[in-house]
Every structure is written in C-alpha cells, then in structure tokens.
Design a protein around this motif. Structure first.
Motif, PDB file in Angstrom:
ATOM      1  N   VAL A  61       0.894  -1.206  -0.001  1.00  0.00           N
ATOM      2  CA  VAL A  61      -0.097   0.272  -0.020  1.00  0.00           C
ATOM      3  C   VAL A  61       0.904   1.187   0.137  1.00  0.00           C
ATOM      4  CG1 VAL A  61      -1.740   1.261   1.358  1.00  0.00           C
ATOM      5  CG2 VAL A  61      -1.701  -1.185   1.045  1.00  0.00           C
ATOM      6  N   MET A  65       1.029   4.235  -2.709  1.00  0.00           N
ATOM      7  CA  MET A  65       0.975   5.661  -2.281  1.00  0.00           C
ATOM      8  C   MET A  65       2.214   6.545  -3.229  1.00  0.00           C
ATOM      9  SD  MET A  65      -0.435   5.152   1.610  1.00  0.00           S
ATOM     10  CE  MET A  65      -0.057   7.000   2.033  1.00  0.00           C
ATOM     11  N   TYR A  82      -5.850   5.091   0.015  1.00  0.00           N
ATOM     12  CA  TYR A  82      -4.860   4.309   0.481  1.00  0.00           C
ATOM     13  C   TYR A  82      -4.568   4.385   1.876  1.00  0.00           C
ATOM     14  CZ  TYR A  82      -3.614   2.977  -4.511  1.00  0.00           C
ATOM     15  OH  TYR A  82      -3.743   2.386  -5.605  1.00  0.00           O
ATOM     16  N   ILE A 108      -9.050  -2.472  -1.479  1.00  0.00           N
ATOM     17  CA  ILE A 108      -8.296  -2.828  -2.342  1.00  0.00           C
ATOM     18  C   ILE A 108      -8.684  -3.811  -3.509  1.00  0.00           C
ATOM     19  CG2 ILE A 108      -6.231  -4.184  -2.656  1.00  0.00           C
ATOM     20  CD1 ILE A 108      -5.427  -1.684  -1.480  1.00  0.00           C
TER      21      ILE A 108
END
Length: 133
Positions: A61, A65, A82, A108
């Motif tokens: 993640v 980002m 996110y 997600i």
C-alpha cells in the motif's frame, strides 16, 4: 547468475516483461494475498506470522501511495483511500481484528477490479487499432 528454480525464473521474467499497468495489478493481487494470509494466521493464533503478512500488505500500500501522480484530482482521492486502507491494516494488526482486514481488502479489491477493467479496455483498443492497419 543462473537459477535452477524454474518457478523463480518464471516470476522474474513475468515482472521484467510486464507493463506498468500489469505491475500495478500484481501489487493489488499481492496485497490481497498478504491480507488473506494475515487473516488466516490470526485465526490460527499465530500472531507473529500475521504481523509479517500484514506488514507486507502495508508495504505494498505504501508503494502504491508513493507511485501516485497527485497532479490529478482522482489520484488525490486515491491517496486518501490508500491512507485509510493503511490505517485499517495498522489498527487491525494492533487490535487483532479481522473485520478491519476485511475492510481494507474490500477497498483494495475495488481498486484491483477497476484496474483490471482499465487494462482490458486498453488492450481491446490497442488490438482494434492493430487490425485497422
């Protein structure tokens, strides 16, 4: 350096020959895999392995980002989501709460499914342009 493991060679080849879009899809799938592993380890009471799996999901993640181009409004909205996913993973890891992992996985999954559709649309456009030549 040659490898005797055909599966490792296949994995390396897959990553090095994939498009950026396909790599992003792999990240989404990997994140979901690690969230599922974390939930399974939590259910077994194996907190150390749960922690490792969730930290791997968090790392993915974080990578997603960092690679966002925030010059677009949609990217700024994605960044907020996110950050929320990351906070759910952290809180779920601390509190041993599988519901928080599910919440993160749901977001997600939405990203992954949308991204998959974008790749398919782009491929169909690409192949329709090739047939016109």
């Amino acid at each position: 350096m040659a490898t005797n493991n055909p599966y490792a060679a296949y994995q390396t080849n897959t990553v090095t020959t994939s498009t950026p879009g396909e790599l992003t899809l792999m990240l989404y799938n990997g994140c979901l895999k690690f969230i599922q592993q974390g939930k399974m380890e939590l259910a077994k009471g194996n907190l150390e392995q749960k922690n490792i799996a969730i930290q791997k999901a968090q790392a993915i993640v974080t990578e997603l980002m960092l690679t966002l181009d925030t010059s677009y409004d949609v990217s700024k909205n994605m960044l907020v989501l996110y950050e929320f996913v990351n906070s759910r993973l952290i809180d779920g890891n601390i509190q041993n709460d599988p519901a928080m992992f599910e919440e993160a996985a749901g977001i997600i999954t939405e990203f992954r499914d949308t991204w998959k559709q974008v790749i398919q649309i782009n491929r169909s456009k690409q192949y329709s342009n090739v047939s016109e030549i």
